[in-house]
Write a protein that holds these residues in place. Structure first.
Motif, PDB file in Angstrom:
ATOM      1  N   UNK A 405      -2.488  -3.664  11.474  1.00  8.10           N
ATOM      2  CA  UNK A 405      -1.744  -4.859  11.859  1.00  8.10           C
ATOM      3  C   UNK A 405      -2.473  -6.118  11.417  1.00  8.10           C
ATOM      4  N   UNK A 406      -3.788  -6.117  11.506  1.00  8.52           N
ATOM      5  CA  UNK A 406      -4.564  -7.302  11.148  1.00  8.52           C
ATOM      6  C   UNK A 406      -4.513  -7.579   9.654  1.00  8.52           C
ATOM      7  N   UNK A 407      -4.463  -6.525   8.850  1.00  9.60           N
ATOM      8  CA  UNK A 407      -4.504  -6.719   7.399  1.00  9.60           C
ATOM      9  C   UNK A 407      -3.123  -6.730   6.765  1.00  9.60           C
ATOM     10  N   UNK A 408      -2.160  -6.046   7.359  1.00  9.72           N
ATOM     11  CA  UNK A 408      -0.851  -5.921   6.711  1.00  9.72           C
ATOM     12  C   UNK A 408       0.281  -6.170   7.694  1.00  9.72           C
ATOM     13  N   UNK A 409       0.049  -7.126   8.623  1.00 12.64           N
ATOM     14  CA  UNK A 409       1.007  -7.343   9.713  1.00 12.64           C
ATOM     15  C   UNK A 409       2.401  -7.664   9.214  1.00 12.64           C
ATOM     16  N   UNK A 410       2.516  -8.379   8.112  1.00 17.25           N
ATOM     17  CA  UNK A 410       3.832  -8.774   7.619  1.00 17.25           C
ATOM     18  C   UNK A 410       4.457  -7.692   6.738  1.00 17.25           C
ATOM     19  N   UNK A 411       3.702  -6.651   6.427  1.00 16.41           N
ATOM     20  CA  UNK A 411       4.236  -5.543   5.633  1.00 16.41           C
ATOM     21  C   UNK A 411       3.677  -4.221   6.142  1.00 16.41           C
ATOM     22  N   UNK A 412       3.623  -4.101   7.461  1.00 19.03           N
ATOM     23  CA  UNK A 412       3.036  -2.909   8.074  1.00 19.03           C
ATOM     24  C   UNK A 412       3.801  -1.668   7.660  1.00 19.03           C
ATOM     25  N   UNK A 413       3.054  -0.661   7.235  1.00 18.35           N
ATOM     26  CA  UNK A 413       3.628   0.598   6.778  1.00 18.35           C
ATOM     27  C   UNK A 413       2.948   1.721   7.548  1.00 18.35           C
ATOM     28  N   UNK A 414       3.699   2.373   8.445  1.00 23.62           N
ATOM     29  CA  UNK A 414       3.091   3.414   9.285  1.00 23.62           C
ATOM     30  C   UNK A 414       2.585   4.578   8.446  1.00 23.62           C
ATOM     31  N   UNK A 415       3.296   4.883   7.363  1.00 22.88           N
ATOM     32  CA  UNK A 415       2.854   5.976   6.501  1.00 22.88           C
ATOM     33  C   UNK A 415       1.491   5.697   5.889  1.00 22.88           C
TER      34      UNK A 415
END
Length: 625
Positions: A405-415
């Motif tokens: 979330x901290x690094x990719x919060x705007x493009x969070x990818x659970x995979x």
């Protein structure tokens, strides 16, 4: 260690010494310098941008452009997880300090070796700071009762942790207590002269500040730390004990600010930048003096002006799910003239396994708002309230989520997060998500565990007052156990065999209680005879669960504190055997009824709690703190 999900990499080329040292530390667990065919070749190029890093892949080579060790480690983790495809990849480092916190204050004190494992993994997730939370679990010169028989860290152990963290680009920050949460310390007669109340030490007392200086000096002498967390949270009864006897009633704000000022001065003397949990200011400003998150809180201007300028405030919040609240509370901290540190959490306290659902619901909006509000420092905590019954390693999943979330919060990818988690820890993501379902119930698994099977105070309340279907919940736990049993289980990031055993035990307990609650009021002798036999089976199952707790504990922690869990489980097993004896007496006609079962057929209609062993196991005196 076999990492089936971890891509082998070969770090090559001229590298600065600090980078080589970091990679060597990572190489203790991961294939970093492998020569095996097909390994991904990785080179490193220094850059000056501390907030943006990139990796460029061309064929089987990746070039990582980094400024800090944090950036380098994060991209090494990406390479291991197979997340760097052909072309250029960038990541923005939104926080100057992204910290994780290990709790070593509530009985479970990690060994140095296990903390080193955590440091390697958190570095690959992208963390660059570690808070080591201790109440009194470290040694203080000239204070033999400080942390006595609590597994306290020695100076040599802290030096080893600090040195290893530095190799990985992680700053160790001691997180101590200098006001409240010191009940285990002031229990000793040696500290009666610095005791205010049961857990709060005595403000405005010279002996107190001499002790605190020894505490702070320990960390300055044994770490590279430039900052220190002083705690000072949840001191609810500050000034209401010995302090009031000596000085009479005084405004809590004044006592707190004076005390903080004294401790900050000690920090300045030792060249340490202090931070504290902020809740006491908001609690003291609340009409109830208890609620940290009370919208009616008012902190008077003269109190704001008296807050020591050097003290940084840490806003901790593990409970809210809406962005608006986080935005409001960050603004309230800024209104105090402070740029706050924000703390979220991987949910471990009052749980037997990491609660992934609660972690995600609270951490996601917290981190998103923190980035939007330009918060520079974020901490992800974990806690061990009421004996550290949780398998702390299971929380690595929560830390992986928060880092992503901290690094990719705007493009969070659970995979992508799952792939990184599996590569870094070697654990099975799908199995961990199933294990986390242990917490997806209206019941508290820890309360089920500690519920005295003779009285069943918790489960009677849950069934008759909260209308909880115990049989339905038992079937849900049976499903979790079945699904876990079908998977390849591991102990790479929490012992999944232990999780499966917990699910099975929960199902047994709920089925037993459901049957007993139906059989006893009806005096169904056939069912009661069956329950007599099952009581012995559950006593044995409790003993088996105690062995599982023991194995998980010794895999990561010093022995001190395990006896608390063992004592509690032994009591539960003993009560199952006592229930069997009592049922047999009734069935054989030796007694007309069982008072202890009659007493709770119609439980009180009201809120049950607090959810701690001492309140759940018995209503009688002698075991509460």
């Amino acid at each position: 260690m076999t990492m089936s999900s971890c891509t082998a990499i070969s770090c090559e080329g001229g590298m600065e010494l600090r980078l080589v040292d970091m990679l060597t530390a990572l190489g203790e667990e991961y294939p970093i310098f492998t020569k095996q065919p097909g390994a991904l070749r990785v080179r490193f190029v220094r850059q000056e941008n501390a907030s943006l890093a990139k990796a460029v892949r061309t064929g089987d080579e990746v070039v990582i452009h980094y400024s800090t060790l944090q950036q380098a480690a994060r991209f090494v983790g990406s390479a291991q997880a197979g997340l760097i495809d052909e072309g250029e990849h960038t990541e923005r480092f939104s926080f100057e300090k992204l910290a994780f916190m290990i709790c070593a204050a509530h009985n479970k004190v990690f060994t140095v070796t296990h903390i080193q494992k955590w440091l390697r993994r958190m570095a690959l997730f992208g963390f660059n700071q570690m808070l080591l939370y201790v109440d009194d679990t470290y040694e203080v010169q000239g204070e033999p009762f400080f942390g006595y028989m609590r597994g306290r860290y020695t100076a040599k152990e802290i030096q080893a942790i600090d040195a290893y963290a530095a190799r990985l680009g992680i700053e160790l920050v001691p997180a101590i207590q200098t006001l409240g949460h010191l009940s285990q310390l002031v229990r000793w007669p040696a500290y009666k002269n610095v005791q205010d109340t049961r857990a709060v030490i005595l403000a405005d007392e010279e002996a107190t500040y001499k002790l605190i200086e020894k505490m702070i000096a320990f960390w300055k002498q044994n770490t590279r730390a430039g900052r220190i967390h002083l705690g000072m949270d949840e001191a609810h009864d500050l000034g209401r004990g010995v302090f009031m006897d000596k000085h009479g009633p005084k405004p809590a704000f004044d006592i707190f600010n004076r005390h903080l000022g004294r401790v900050v001065s000690i920090c300045e003397k030792h060249s340490l930048e202090p931070m504290i949990w902020s809740d006491m200011y908001f609690r003291m400003g609340s009409p109830s003096r208890q609620d940290y998150y009370d919208p009616a809180t008012v902190i008077p201007p003269e109190v704001k002006a008296a807050i020591p300028a050097q003290a940084q405030l840490v806003y901790w919040d593990y409970y809210h799910h809406d962005k608006a609240f986080y935005k409001d509370w960050i603004a309230r901290h800024k209104a105090l003239g402070k740029e706050p540190v924000v703390a979220s959490a991987a949910w471990t306290w009052s749980n037997l396994w990491h609660n992934a659902d609660m972690t995600e619901k609270a951490a996601k909006p917290c981190i998103e708002v923190s980035i939007a509000e330009n918060v520079r420092n974020l901490i992800v905590t974990m806690w061990g309230d009421d004996g550290s019954t949780c398998d702390f390693d299971s929380a690595m999943l929560g830390f992986a989520f928060c880092a992503e979330q901290a690094f990719a919060h705007d493009s969070f990818d659970r995979g992508r997060m799952a792939r990184r988690f599996e590569a870094v820890t070697g654990a099975n993501y799908a199995a961990h998500m199933i294990a986390a379902e242990i917490n997806s119930t209206p019941l508290s698994p820890m309360c089920i565990l500690w519920d005295n099977p003779v009285y069943h105070m918790y489960l009677h309340n849950a069934q008759l007052v909260q209308n909880c279907d115990l049989g339905k919940e038992a079937r849900r736990f049976e499903g979790i156990h079945h699904r876990l049993s079908e998977m390849q289980l591991d102990s790479a990031a929490g012992n999944l065999w232990h999780a499966a055993g917990i699910a099975k035990y929960m199902a047994m307990r709920l089925n037993f209680a459901d049957s007993l609650f139906a059989a006893w009021p009806a005096r169904n002798r056939q069912s009661l005879d069956r329950l007599w036999r099952q009581s012995f089976e559950l006593a044995g199952a409790t003993d088996e669960l105690a062995e599982s707790f023991r194995s998980s504990w010794f895999a990561c922690a010093k022995p001190f504190g395990l006896e608390v869990i063992q004592m509690r489980l032994a009591a539960i097993a003993l009560q199952f055997r006592e229930l069997a004896r009592r049922l047999r007496q009734y069935l054989d006609g030796q007694v007309e009824t069982l008072d202890e079962l009659d007493a709770n057929i119609d439980p009180p209609k009201g809120v049950f709690g607090p959810f701690r062993f001492s309140h759940i196991f018995t209503a009688c005196d002698d075991i509460r703190k």
